[in-house]
Design an enzyme around this catalytic site. Structure first.
Site, PDB file in Angstrom:
ATOM      1  N   GLY A 187       0.819  -1.203   0.000  1.00 44.96           N
ATOM      2  CA  GLY A 187       0.000   0.000   0.000  1.00 44.96           C
ATOM      3  C   GLY A 187       0.852   1.251   0.000  1.00 44.96           C
ATOM      4  O   GLY A 187       2.051   1.200  -0.237  1.00 44.96           O
ATOM      5  N   LEU A 188       0.230   2.378   0.269  1.00 47.78           N
ATOM      6  CA  LEU A 188       0.981   3.641   0.316  1.00 47.78           C
ATOM      7  C   LEU A 188       1.649   3.784   1.674  1.00 47.78           C
ATOM      8  O   LEU A 188       1.292   4.582   2.513  1.00 47.78           O
ATOM      9  CB  LEU A 188       0.056   4.832   0.034  1.00 47.78           C
ATOM     10  CG  LEU A 188      -0.001   5.267  -1.429  1.00 47.78           C
ATOM     11  CD1 LEU A 188      -0.921   6.459  -1.606  1.00 47.78           C
ATOM     12  CD2 LEU A 188       1.377   5.608  -1.950  1.00 47.78           C
ATOM     13  N   HIS A 189       2.640   2.961   1.855  1.00 47.80           N
ATOM     14  CA  HIS A 189       3.404   2.820   3.076  1.00 47.80           C
ATOM     15  C   HIS A 189       4.467   3.922   3.080  1.00 47.80           C
ATOM     16  O   HIS A 189       4.573   4.647   2.099  1.00 47.80           O
ATOM     17  CB  HIS A 189       4.029   1.436   2.940  1.00 47.80           C
ATOM     18  CG  HIS A 189       4.513   0.870   4.191  1.00 47.80           C
ATOM     19  ND1 HIS A 189       5.832   0.718   4.449  1.00 47.80           N
ATOM     20  CD2 HIS A 189       3.851   0.412   5.248  1.00 47.80           C
ATOM     21  CE1 HIS A 189       5.964   0.162   5.634  1.00 47.80           C
ATOM     22  NE2 HIS A 189       4.776  -0.031   6.137  1.00 47.80           N
ATOM     23  N   ALA A 190       5.261   4.022   4.141  1.00 45.76           N
ATOM     24  CA  ALA A 190       6.207   5.141   4.233  1.00 45.76           C
ATOM     25  C   ALA A 190       7.087   5.305   2.997  1.00 45.76           C
ATOM     26  O   ALA A 190       7.154   6.377   2.419  1.00 45.76           O
ATOM     27  CB  ALA A 190       7.080   4.994   5.470  1.00 45.76           C
ATOM     28  N   ALA A 202       5.092   5.979  -0.208  1.00 49.35           N
ATOM     29  CA  ALA A 202       4.464   7.284  -0.055  1.00 49.35           C
ATOM     30  C   ALA A 202       5.493   8.390  -0.267  1.00 49.35           C
ATOM     31  O   ALA A 202       5.209   9.413  -0.888  1.00 49.35           O
ATOM     32  CB  ALA A 202       3.811   7.407   1.327  1.00 49.35           C
TER      33      ALA A 202
END
Lengths: 587, 98
Positions: free
Chosen positions: B13-16, B19
């Site tokens: 996902g839009l993890h650190a 992102a």
């Protein structure tokens, strides 16, 4: 409370191998370290209200400082754990300068709030918001926000990074959770292991612990936190078991296993010399970024350390490491390698590696700027402590000193002057030290390569830093995507410099190594062997493959290849020759 | 204004790390860029606001851009969220190597 406390066995994820026992050292979590420093100090005193503009200016300065520190942490984790882990600090940099965060803090400052309180509350808001998200991986980012907020608060207080605190040697760090900035700053020469209440196999703690070679167990649960400071704790990074107050038998067992492991290591320790098929000797050593990697390097079959980058001890901290701390670190490596050579490159700061305790200013061309030996010669205090530590550790093994970023013999003489001063002061103070450590030069500027015959009388050996030598010779920045394809160490111009350096060195009876990445490019090894290198130093995972490759080569054929290659017009032409060499060799 | 809907195919996902790449890419555009997901709205140039979308792997998001480079912005950012199958996933190469 150690006596008579009941034995408790807990289970978590073993994320970094090894079994250790030691006193627990309770580590403050990032949340606790986020107390505002001036606000709410319990005295009930109203803090001075200097006005929104002054507060905003203070915040701007704090953001700048925090950004610098984060860049330095990034650099340090790059050295310790590699590019991918270092990237977490890219996210931290974005958090520190986040437009939404800054806007909300500015709103509060406009209302007359003090910067500390505004930072604390706004970052805490964002962190809580992230924690409520169902996606657990995303909710974990709350820790990153708190980590960033904590750094901003510390910076506002004029305090650089919150000091990690003195950890007694051999301690097992116990924490609810560790922020990446905390893990990367743990001193692996003092910490024996890490155990945390939360976290999973992919947590940053797990990744850093593996990179630093520290046994670790994470996700043990909150019961872990009932342990007292100094209580004995046993952790098994292989099966994830953590025992609070282990019995005497269990403690003895760990000690026995460690001793046995050391003996086993020693027996298989003497690596076989590496020679080509026709008997030409080429030593294969390892490049390491941290003293922790010495043991793995030895196990991997390295015949020595061809490059110990001492920067890992200097980066990501508020003050330079003490002489004592450095002495312990270098001594550990010297002892692990026994009588085999360990080359310590004197600290190579500048370029892309700055530290807050030296006055680095932004430069147009940092790679053509204040870096390497230039920094050390102008920071005699720092350099002196560094050299004293190396000289003292030299008693415990075969240490050698290598000077980076040299352009002329004069710089080597200046460094030798400071080295002499270091010896005199150690003698006066009665410290034992090794008086005759060899001093070599890292050949990475074209100037040094061209003047190799003039440098040789001042140097005991050379080691070619082919990354910088290639970049400076071809005027190609390999981080610049447009021109990076032209970054080719096999370019005939680079090969000629390597060849002439080796010829000049051998003329003066000096040996030459290669510690740049070129030494690990298996296809290019015949060129280096043909040009006459005496030593190849590569990253630990490559040691065995390089040894194998060297054993399969014939030095005589390599010499013919090298002669042809230095007469080529382009890197492409050289590669064609190399390919032909390979296929002819297989027939 | 340009608008594009896409699926987040980063494994985590839009993890650190992803992102950070996304926000860094967004900052290169002059346009005002907004990301929508399940009623939440994020400023694409703010990592905190992008993280707060809670966009896990596989979810659909809508990206809008308004400004001189809106066309390139939506396309480049959408491509970043769902790299072509088989292409190396930025920031996830360790997982990919396993």
């Amino acid at each position: 409370m150690t006596e008579g406390s009941p034995r408790v066995s807990l289970k978590g994820y073993g994320v970094s191998t090894g079994v250790v026992v030691g006193p627990a050292h309770l580590y403050t979590s990032s949340r606790q370290s986020m107390k505002p420093l001036r606000w709410n100090d319990g005295t009930g005193q109203q803090a001075k209200a200097p006005g929104p503009e002054a507060e905003k200016e203070r915040l701007r300065r704090a953001v700048k400082l925090a950004v610098q520190e984060t860049e330095s942490l990034r650099q340090q984790s790059l050295v310790v754990a590699g590019e991918e882990e270092a990237a977490i600090f890219d996210a931290h940099l974005l958090i520190l300068t986040d437009p939404q965060l800054q806007a909300r803090i500015a709103d509060r400052l406009d209302k007359g709030e003090e910067a500390e309180q505004a930072v604390l509350e706004v970052t805490e808001d964002f962190a809580r918001q992230l924690e409520t998200l169902p996606e657990s991986a995303l909710a974990q980012r709350a820790a990153d926000v708190r980590d960033g907020g904590g750094r901003l608060l510390a910076a506002l207080g004029g305090q650089p990074l919150p000091a990690p605190g003195e950890i007694p040697e051999g301690s097992i760090v116990v924490a609810a959770d560790l922020a990446p900035s905390q893990t990367v700053r743990l001193d692996p020469t003092r910490v024996a292991g890490i155990v945390t209440a939360v976290g999973g196999p992919t947590s940053h703690t797990a990744i850093f612990a593996r990179a630093m070679g520290l046994p670790a167990v994470v996700g043990v649960g909150q019961r872990l936190l009932q342990v007292g400071m100094g209580d004995t704790i046993l952790l098994n990074g292989d099966d994830g078991e953590v025992i609070l107050h282990p019995g005497p038998d269990e403690i003895d067992g760990v000690g026995r296993r460690a001793r046995e492991a050391r003996q086993r290591n020693h027996k298989r320790a003497i690596p076989h010399e590496t020679r080509t098929r026709d008997g030409h000797r080429v030593e294969v050593a390892a490049n390491i970024g941290h003293p922790r990697e010495a043991e793995p390097a030895l196990k991997a079959g390295a015949e020595g350390i061809g490059l110990l980058r001492s920067e890992s001890l200097y980066l990501g901290r508020a003050a330079a490491p003490t002489e004592e701390e450095q002495y312990q670190a270098y001594r550990a490596v010297a002892e692990i390698f026994g009588g085999r050579p360990v080359i310590i490159r004197t600290v190579d700061l500048g370029g892309d590696k700055s530290v807050p305790y030296l006055s680095f200013s932004p430069e147009e061309n940092p790679f053509l700027g204040w870096r390497g030996l230039r920094v050390c010669l102008e920071s005699p205090h720092l350099f002196l402590a560094h050299l004293r530590a190396i000289l003292r550790a030299g008693v415990c093994g075969d240490l050698r000193i290598m000077l980076p970023m040299v352009a002329s013999p004069d710089e080597v003489s200046q460094a030798r002057e400071i080295l002499k001063e270091a010896k005199t002061s150690l003698e006066d103070e009665g410290y034992p030290f090794a008086p005759d450590l060899p001093v070599g030069v890292m050949i990475e500027t074209p100037a040094a390569a061209i003047l190799a015959d003039r440098l040789a009388p001042h140097s005991d050996f050379f080691s070619l830093g082919t990354n910088d030598l290639t970049q400076y010779t071809l005027a190609v920045d390999r981080t610049n995507r447009r021109v990076a394809p032209s970054f080719r160490p096999e370019h005939p111009a680079v090969l000629r410099l390597i060849g002439s350096t080796i010829a000049a060195a051998h003329q003066a009876d000096r040996w030459v190594g290669v510690c740049g990445e070129m030494a690990g490019e298996l296809a290019l090894l015949p060129l280096l062997v043909g040009l006459g290198v005496d030593e190849l130093s590569v990253s630990v995972p490559l040691v065995e493959r390089v040894k194998e490759r060297v054993r399969g080569l014939e030095a005589e054929r390599c010499r013919v290849l090298a002669d042809q290659a230095t007469a080529c017009d382009s890197a492409e032409e050289v590669l064609r020759l190399v390919r032909h060499f390979e296929s002819a060799g297989r027939k | 204004m340009r608008e594009i809907e896409t699926q987040v195919t980063y494994p985590s996902g839009l993890h650190a790390r992803p992102a950070a790449l996304f926000v860094t890419a967004a900052m290169r555009f002059q346009s005002v860029i907004t990301v929508y997901h399940e009623g939440r709205v994020a400023d694409a140039k703010s990592i905190l606001s992008v993280l707060a979308l809670g966009a896990g792997p596989g979810v659909r998001v809508t990206i809008t851009a308004e400004g001189p480079d809106e066309e390139e912005a939506v396309h480049e950012l959408a491509a970043l969220l769902s790299p072509a199958p088989g292409a190396p996933v930025p920031g996830n190469s360790r997982e990919a190597r396993r």
